[in-house]
Design a protein around this motif. Structure first.
Motif, short mmCIF file in Angstrom:
data_model
loop_
_atom_site.label_atom_id
_atom_site.label_comp_id
_atom_site.label_asym_id
_atom_site.label_seq_id
_atom_site.Cartn_x
_atom_site.Cartn_y
_atom_site.Cartn_z
N ARG A 297 38.79 36.46 51.79
CA ARG A 297 38.77 35.71 53.06
C ARG A 297 40.17 35.19 53.39
O ARG A 297 40.64 35.30 54.53
CB ARG A 297 37.78 34.55 52.99
N PHE A 298 40.82 34.58 52.39
CA PHE A 298 42.18 34.09 52.62
C PHE A 298 43.12 35.25 52.94
O PHE A 298 44.05 35.11 53.76
CB PHE A 298 42.70 33.33 51.40
N ALA A 299 42.91 36.41 52.31
CA ALA A 299 43.74 37.58 52.60
C ALA A 299 43.57 38.00 54.06
O ALA A 299 44.55 38.31 54.76
CB ALA A 299 43.38 38.73 51.66
N GLY A 300 42.32 38.04 54.52
CA GLY A 300 42.06 38.40 55.91
C GLY A 300 42.70 37.42 56.87
O GLY A 300 43.31 37.81 57.88
N TRP A 301 42.57 36.11 56.56
CA TRP A 301 43.21 35.11 57.42
C TRP A 301 44.72 35.29 57.42
O TRP A 301 45.37 35.20 58.46
CB TRP A 301 42.86 33.68 56.99
N HIS A 302 45.31 35.55 56.24
CA HIS A 302 46.76 35.70 56.15
C HIS A 302 47.23 36.84 57.05
O HIS A 302 48.26 36.73 57.72
CB HIS A 302 47.18 35.96 54.71
N MET A 303 46.47 37.93 57.09
CA MET A 303 46.84 39.05 57.96
C MET A 303 46.80 38.62 59.43
O MET A 303 47.70 38.94 60.21
CB MET A 303 45.90 40.23 57.71
N LEU A 304 45.76 37.89 59.82
CA LEU A 304 45.68 37.40 61.20
C LEU A 304 46.83 36.44 61.50
O LEU A 304 47.41 36.46 62.60
CB LEU A 304 44.34 36.72 61.44
N ASP A 305 47.15 35.59 60.54
CA ASP A 305 48.23 34.63 60.74
C ASP A 305 49.56 35.35 60.95
O ASP A 305 50.37 34.95 61.80
CB ASP A 305 48.32 33.70 59.53
N ARG A 306 49.81 36.40 60.18
CA ARG A 306 51.05 37.17 60.36
C ARG A 306 51.08 37.82 61.75
O ARG A 306 52.13 37.92 62.38
CB ARG A 306 51.18 38.25 59.28
N MET A 307 49.91 38.28 62.22
CA MET A 307 49.84 38.86 63.56
C MET A 307 50.13 37.80 64.62
O MET A 307 50.76 38.08 65.64
CB MET A 307 48.46 39.48 63.80
N LEU A 308 49.67 36.57 64.37
CA LEU A 308 49.98 35.48 65.30
C LEU A 308 51.48 35.23 65.37
O LEU A 308 52.03 35.00 66.45
CB LEU A 308 49.26 34.21 64.86
N VAL A 309 52.13 35.28 64.22
CA VAL A 309 53.59 35.09 64.20
C VAL A 309 54.27 36.19 65.01
O VAL A 309 55.19 35.94 65.79
CB VAL A 309 54.11 35.07 62.75
N MET A 310 53.81 37.43 64.84
CA MET A 310 54.37 38.54 65.61
C MET A 310 54.15 38.35 67.11
O MET A 310 55.00 38.68 67.93
CB MET A 310 53.75 39.87 65.16
N SER A 311 52.99 37.79 67.47
CA SER A 311 52.66 37.63 68.89
C SER A 311 53.53 36.58 69.57
O SER A 311 53.60 36.54 70.81
CB SER A 311 51.18 37.26 69.04
N GLU A 312 54.21 35.74 68.79
CA GLU A 312 55.10 34.74 69.38
C GLU A 312 56.28 35.38 70.09
O GLU A 312 56.95 34.74 70.89
CB GLU A 312 55.62 33.78 68.30
N ARG A 313 56.53 36.66 69.80
CA ARG A 313 57.68 37.36 70.39
C ARG A 313 57.24 38.47 71.33
O ARG A 313 58.02 39.38 71.63
CB ARG A 313 58.57 37.92 69.29
N ALA A 314 55.99 38.43 71.79
CA ALA A 314 55.48 39.52 72.64
C ALA A 314 54.66 38.95 73.79
O ALA A 314 54.08 37.87 73.68
CB ALA A 314 54.63 40.48 71.82
#
Length: 349
Positions: A297-314
Motif C-alpha cells: 500500500r505504501f509502495a502504491g502511494w509512493h508511486m502516486l506521490d512521485r506522479m504528483l511531484v511530476m505534475s507540478e511541472r505540467a
C-alpha cells in the motif's frame, strides 16, 4: 552569498574554519554547502531552513544522540541549534541510488545492502525519539484542497487530485494506512520517515544511509514501502523509452501498450526488490503477511506521490503518466495481488 557568510561565521566560531570555495546546493527543503575548509578538512553542511520550531533539526539531533553506530552513514562532526546546521565529513565519489537506478546500474547487491541498513535502523533503541504524525500521505487533502494550494496548482496537479479525491477505493486505502499507523497496539520501530532512493549514497559496492530529519517511531512498512515504491516508480517512468524501443516508428500508442510495458518494467525490478527484502529479513527485520500488504500500500502511494511531484511541472496529464499512475493506484488498493514482488519475505511468518 549572505547565507554562506553566515555559515562561515558559525563554522569559524565552532573551530572548524571557514569554507575556502564552497559549493552551494539547495535541493529540497534544506540549503547545503560542501567544500574544503581553511583547516584542510572537507565538510558537508546541512542548513535546516524552512524548519518551524527547529523540528527537523531536533529529530536529526535526537537520532544522532542515540549513540547508535548503525546504520552506516556519513559521520556527524557536530550540529549547532543556534544556526540550525549539521556538519558532516564530506564523502568523495558517491552517487545516489536514484541515479544508479535510472541508469540501470543499481544491482541486487546494492539493494541487499540497502535492506540491511534499513533493518539496522529499525532495530535502533528509540531513546529520545518521538512518535510524530507523518505528513504523508496527506489524508486531509483527500477531502478538500486548501484555496491557496488550489490557486497555485498546475492543471496536471488539479487533474491528479480530482482523480484521487473522486476514487473511493484510494480514499479508503489511504485512511486504512493512517488508522493502522496510529493504533497504540501496533508494532512500531524507529523509522526513517522520508525514505527515498536518493537517501542512499553508493560508492562502488559500499552504501550509506543519509538524512535523518524525519526519524520517528512508526510503522516499519512505511520505510519498506517507500523503497519498493521508488524502485517501481523508476521502472514505470521508463515506459516512454520502452514504447519507443518496442513499437514501430509512428505507431499509435494505446492504453494496452502502456500497461503491457509498465507490467514488464515492474517485473524487471523483481530481483532488486527481492534482494532488498531478503536482506531486511536476514538482518532481523520482521515481515508477516499483514506487514507485506501495508508495504505494498505504501509502495502504491509512493508511486502516486512521485506522479504528483511530476505534475507540478505540467499542465496536462499525458497518457503515459495516467497509465503509470494507474499502476500505482492498483498496487495501493489491491496490495495482496502484489505480495509476490516481495518474494518469500511477505509470506514467511
Amino acid at each position: 552569498m549572505r547565507d554562506l557568510a553566515a555559515v562561515d561565521e558559525r563554522l569559524s566560531a565552532l573551530g572548524l574554519g571557514a569554507f575556502d570555495g564552497a559549493v552551494e546546493t539547495s535541493l529540497g527543503r534544506n540549503k547545503n554547502f560542501h567544500g574544503l575548509a581553511t583547516t584542510g578538512q572537507r565538510l558537508f553542511v546541512k542548513w535546516f531552513q524552512r524548519d518551524p520550531g527547529g523540528e527537523r533539526f531536533n529529530r536529526n539531533h535526537a537520532f544522532e544522540a542515540t549513540g547508535s553506530t548503525v546504520p552506516k552513514r556519513p559521520t556527524l562532526i557536530l550540529d549547532d541549534a543556534e544556526l540550525g546546521i549539521a556538519v558532516y565529513e564530506y564523502i568523495e565519489g558517491v552517487e545516489t541510488a536514484t541515479l544508479a537506478a535510472r541508469e540501470n546500474r543499481l544491482t541486487p547487491g546494492h539493494t541487499a545492502t540497502m535492506g540491511a541498513l534499513v533493518s539496522q535502523l529499525h532495530a535502533v533503541e528509540p531513546v529520545g525519539i518521538g512518535r510524530h504524525r507523518c505528513a504523508m500521505p496527506p489524508d486531509l487533502l483527500f477531502d478538500a484542497m486548501p484555496l491557496e494550494m488550489f490557486l497555485g496548482a498546475t492543471g496536471a496537479e488539479l487533474e491528479m487530485w480530482r482523480l484521487m479525491q473522486g476514487d473511493p477505493e484510494i480514499v479508503e486505502a489511504i485512511a486504512t494506512l493512517r488508522r493502522v499507523e496510529h493504533r497504540e497496539d501496533y508494532r512500531t520501530v524507529v523509522v526513517h520517515g522520508d525514505l527515498r532512493l536518493d537517501q542512499f549514497l553508493i560508492n562502488d559496492d559500499d552504501v550509506l544511509l543519509t538524512d535523518f530529519e524525519d526519524v520517528r517511531i512508526g510503522d516499519p512498512a512505511r520505510d519498506l514501502g517507500a523503497v519498493v515504491g521508488e524502485l517501481l516508480y523508476t521502472a514505470v517512468i521508463g515506459i516512454p523509452g520502452r514504447l519507443a524501443e518496442h513499437l514501430p516508428y509512428g505507431a499509435v500508442v494505446g492504453h494496452a501498450d502502456i500497461l503491457a510495458e509498465g507490467s514488464a518494467a515492474v517485473e524487471e525490478q523483481r530481483p532488486l526488490i527481492a534482494g532488498f527484502m531478503a536482506a531486511y529479513r536476514e538482518h532481523g527485520g520482521e515481515v508477516d503477511v499483514q506487514t507485506g500488504e501495508r508495504i505494498m500500500r505504501f509502495a502504491g502511494w509512493h508511486m502516486l506521490d512521485r506522479m504528483l511531484v511530476m505534475s507540478e511541472r505540467a499542465n496536462l496529464i499525458d497518457a503515459v503518466t495516467r497509465g503509470a499512475a494507474g499502476i500505482g493506484r492498483t498496487i495501493l488498493v489491491q496490495p495482496s495481488e502484489f505480495l509476490d514482488l516481495l518474494s518469500e519475505s511477505a509470506h514467511a511468518h
